[in-house]
Design a protein around this motif. Structure first.
Motif, PDB file in Angstrom:
ATOM      1  N   VAL A  13      -5.635  25.085   3.339  1.00 24.15           N
ATOM      2  CA  VAL A  13      -5.995  23.774   3.892  1.00 24.15           C
ATOM      3  C   VAL A  13      -7.397  23.828   4.489  1.00 24.15           C
ATOM      4  N   LEU A  14      -7.713  24.909   5.167  1.00 25.80           N
ATOM      5  CA  LEU A  14      -9.045  25.072   5.751  1.00 25.80           C
ATOM      6  C   LEU A  14     -10.123  25.065   4.666  1.00 25.80           C
ATOM      7  N   GLY A  15      -9.907  25.826   3.597  1.00 24.86           N
ATOM      8  CA  GLY A  15     -10.882  25.873   2.510  1.00 24.86           C
ATOM      9  C   GLY A  15     -11.089  24.514   1.865  1.00 24.86           C
ATOM     10  N   GLN A  16     -10.008  23.799   1.593  1.00 20.76           N
ATOM     11  CA  GLN A  16     -10.121  22.475   0.982  1.00 20.76           C
ATOM     12  C   GLN A  16     -10.789  21.485   1.936  1.00 20.76           C
ATOM     13  N   THR A  17     -10.488  21.599   3.210  1.00 21.59           N
ATOM     14  CA  THR A  17     -11.102  20.715   4.196  1.00 21.59           C
ATOM     15  C   THR A  17     -12.595  20.968   4.273  1.00 21.59           C
ATOM     16  N   PHE A  18     -12.994  22.236   4.224  1.00 21.55           N
ATOM     17  CA  PHE A  18     -14.411  22.572   4.262  1.00 21.55           C
ATOM     18  C   PHE A  18     -15.136  21.997   3.045  1.00 21.55           C
ATOM     19  N   ARG A  19     -14.545  22.156   1.872  1.00 21.58           N
ATOM     20  CA  ARG A  19     -15.178  21.633   0.659  1.00 21.58           C
ATOM     21  C   ARG A  19     -15.325  20.119   0.737  1.00 21.58           C
ATOM     22  N   LEU A  20     -14.296  19.420   1.223  1.00 19.87           N
ATOM     23  CA  LEU A  20     -14.372  17.971   1.353  1.00 19.87           C
ATOM     24  C   LEU A  20     -15.387  17.569   2.416  1.00 19.87           C
ATOM     25  N   TYR A  21     -15.490  18.369   3.478  1.00 27.92           N
ATOM     26  CA  TYR A  21     -16.513  18.122   4.504  1.00 27.92           C
ATOM     27  C   TYR A  21     -17.908  18.144   3.875  1.00 27.92           C
ATOM     28  N   VAL A  22     -18.204  19.183   3.095  1.00 23.38           N
ATOM     29  CA  VAL A  22     -19.523  19.309   2.463  1.00 23.38           C
ATOM     30  C   VAL A  22     -19.761  18.142   1.504  1.00 23.38           C
ATOM     31  N   GLN A  23     -18.753  17.817   0.712  1.00 15.90           N
ATOM     32  CA  GLN A  23     -18.879  16.714  -0.245  1.00 15.90           C
ATOM     33  C   GLN A  23     -19.147  15.398   0.485  1.00 15.90           C
ATOM     34  N   SER A  24     -18.391  15.116   1.530  1.00 15.40           N
ATOM     35  CA  SER A  24     -18.559  13.867   2.285  1.00 15.40           C
ATOM     36  C   SER A  24     -19.934  13.785   2.933  1.00 15.40           C
ATOM     37  N   HIS A  25     -20.392  14.910   3.432  1.00 15.26           N
ATOM     38  CA  HIS A  25     -21.715  14.935   4.061  1.00 15.26           C
ATOM     39  C   HIS A  25     -22.789  14.673   3.010  1.00 15.26           C
ATOM     40  N   GLY A  65      -2.376  34.981  14.684  1.00 14.20           N
ATOM     41  CA  GLY A  65      -2.704  36.401  14.745  1.00 14.20           C
ATOM     42  C   GLY A  65      -3.573  36.888  13.605  1.00 14.20           C
ATOM     43  N   ALA A  66      -4.122  35.953  12.840  1.00 17.71           N
ATOM     44  CA  ALA A  66      -4.974  36.308  11.701  1.00 17.71           C
ATOM     45  C   ALA A  66      -6.404  35.845  11.975  1.00 17.71           C
ATOM     46  N   TYR A  67      -7.322  36.345  11.193  1.00 18.15           N
ATOM     47  CA  TYR A  67      -8.710  35.902  11.277  1.00 18.15           C
ATOM     48  C   TYR A  67      -8.935  34.768  10.295  1.00 18.15           C
ATOM     49  N   ALA A  68      -9.649  33.763  10.744  1.00 11.18           N
ATOM     50  CA  ALA A  68     -10.026  32.649   9.871  1.00 11.18           C
ATOM     51  C   ALA A  68     -11.210  33.079   9.010  1.00 11.18           C
ATOM     52  N   PRO A  69     -11.342  32.499   7.821  1.00 18.60           N
ATOM     53  CA  PRO A  69     -12.517  32.802   6.998  1.00 18.60           C
ATOM     54  C   PRO A  69     -13.786  32.542   7.811  1.00 18.60           C
ATOM     55  N   ALA A  70     -14.761  33.430   7.660  1.00 17.08           N
ATOM     56  CA  ALA A  70     -15.954  33.344   8.513  1.00 17.08           C
ATOM     57  C   ALA A  70     -17.256  33.234   7.727  1.00 17.08           C
ATOM     58  N   SER A  71     -17.154  32.934   6.446  1.00 15.54           N
ATOM     59  CA  SER A  71     -18.362  32.729   5.654  1.00 15.54           C
ATOM     60  C   SER A  71     -18.122  31.571   4.688  1.00 15.54           C
ATOM     61  N   VAL A  72     -19.199  30.979   4.224  1.00 17.77           N
ATOM     62  CA  VAL A  72     -19.082  29.888   3.254  1.00 17.77           C
ATOM     63  C   VAL A  72     -18.364  30.385   2.002  1.00 17.77           C
ATOM     64  N   ALA A  73     -18.737  31.551   1.517  1.00 17.37           N
ATOM     65  CA  ALA A  73     -18.105  32.099   0.314  1.00 17.37           C
ATOM     66  C   ALA A  73     -16.604  32.291   0.521  1.00 17.37           C
ATOM     67  N   ASP A  74     -16.224  32.799   1.676  1.00 16.18           N
ATOM     68  CA  ASP A  74     -14.806  33.011   1.956  1.00 16.18           C
ATOM     69  C   ASP A  74     -14.077  31.670   2.035  1.00 16.18           C
ATOM     70  N   LEU A  75     -14.657  30.706   2.729  1.00 18.45           N
ATOM     71  CA  LEU A  75     -14.036  29.380   2.812  1.00 18.45           C
ATOM     72  C   LEU A  75     -13.877  28.762   1.422  1.00 18.45           C
ATOM     73  N   MET A  76     -14.921  28.833   0.622  1.00 13.43           N
ATOM     74  CA  MET A  76     -14.884  28.221  -0.702  1.00 13.43           C
ATOM     75  C   MET A  76     -13.927  28.941  -1.645  1.00 13.43           C
ATOM     76  N   SER A  77     -13.667  30.218  -1.390  1.00 16.34           N
ATOM     77  CA  SER A  77     -12.718  30.945  -2.242  1.00 16.34           C
ATOM     78  C   SER A  77     -11.298  30.420  -2.067  1.00 16.34           C
ATOM     79  N   HIS A  78     -11.053  29.659  -1.012  1.00 16.95           N
ATOM     80  CA  HIS A  78      -9.730  29.101  -0.745  1.00 16.95           C
ATOM     81  C   HIS A  78      -9.624  27.636  -1.155  1.00 16.95           C
ATOM     82  N   ALA A  79     -10.670  27.114  -1.782  1.00  7.30           N
ATOM     83  CA  ALA A  79     -10.681  25.720  -2.218  1.00  7.30           C
ATOM     84  C   ALA A  79     -10.774  25.671  -3.740  1.00  7.30           C
ATOM     85  N   ALA A  80     -10.394  24.540  -4.295  1.00 11.68           N
ATOM     86  CA  ALA A  80     -10.547  24.335  -5.734  1.00 11.68           C
ATOM     87  C   ALA A  80     -12.028  24.265  -6.066  1.00 11.68           C
ATOM     88  N   PRO A  81     -12.383  24.485  -7.308  1.00 13.58           N
ATOM     89  CA  PRO A  81     -13.802  24.390  -7.687  1.00 13.58           C
ATOM     90  C   PRO A  81     -14.363  23.005  -7.350  1.00 13.58           C
TER      91      PRO A  81
END
Length: 145
Positions: A13-25, A65-81
Motif C-alpha cells: 500500500v505504501l509503494g502504490q501510494t507513493f507512486r500515485l503521489y508522484v503521478q498526482s504531483h 516492528g519492521a523498517y519502512a522502505p527508505a529509498s525511492v527505488a525501494d518504494l517503487m519496487s512495491h508498486a506496479a509499473p
C-alpha cells in the motif's frame, strides 16, 4: 514481534501510494486547458492527502516492528509499473481514475489481510484510505460527465 503478512500488505500500500503521489504531483504541475484551475487544485489536494498518508502508513509499518522502505527505488519496487505519461487534461483524469481504482482494489485486499491477522488499527487506517480513494474516484468520474 513482526507480523509479516501485515507488514508486506502495508508495504505494498505504501509503494502504490507513493507512486500515485508522484503521478498526482506531476499532473498538478503539467495540467493545461479550460479546466486548468479546477484540475490544478484537485491534483494538489490529492497529492497533499497522499503525502500525509505516506507518513501514516510508514509509521504503521514501524509499529509492526519492521523498517519502512527508505529509498525511492525501494518504494517503487512495491508498486506496479508506472503508466505512460498523460499529456491532456482528459487523459490525466482518466489515468488518475484508473490509478485510484487500482489502489482501491489493493486496499480492499489489504483490509481483509490485516483483519484476518487481528490488526484492527491497520484495518481502520486502510478503511479510511479506501473511503478517501472511493470519494476521489466518484468526484473525478462526475467531472467527466
Amino acid at each position: 514481534m513482526t507480523n509479516q503478512p501485515v507488514v508486506t500488505t502495508l508495504t505494498t500500500v505504501l509503494g502504490q501510494t507513493f507512486r500515485l503521489y508522484v503521478q498526482s504531483h506531476g499532473y498538478h504541475w503539467n495540467v493545461e486547458g479550460p479546466q486548468f484551475r479546477q484540475l490544478h487544485k484537485m491534483f494538489e489536494a490529492q497529492y497533499q492527502n497522499l503525502w500525509g498518508a505516506l507518513d501514516e502508513i510508514a509509521e504503521r509499518i514501524r509499529v509492526q516492528g519492521a523498517y519502512a522502505p527508505a529509498s525511492v527505488a525501494d518504494l517503487m519496487s512495491h508498486a506496479a509499473p508506472e503508466a505512460d505519461p498523460a499529456h491532456s487534461a482528459a487523459e490525466m483524469v482518466t489515468k488518475a481514475i484508473a490509478e485510484h481504482e487500482a489502489i482501491a482494489t489493493t486496499l480492499r485486499e489489504a483490509i481483509s489481510t490485516v483483519t484476518d491477522a487481528g490488526d484492527d488499527v491497520s484495518a481502520g487506517l486502510l478503511t479510511d484510505r479506501l473511503a478517501w480513494h472511493e470519494k476521489e474516484i466518484w468526484m473525478m468520474r462526475a467531472s467527466t460527465r
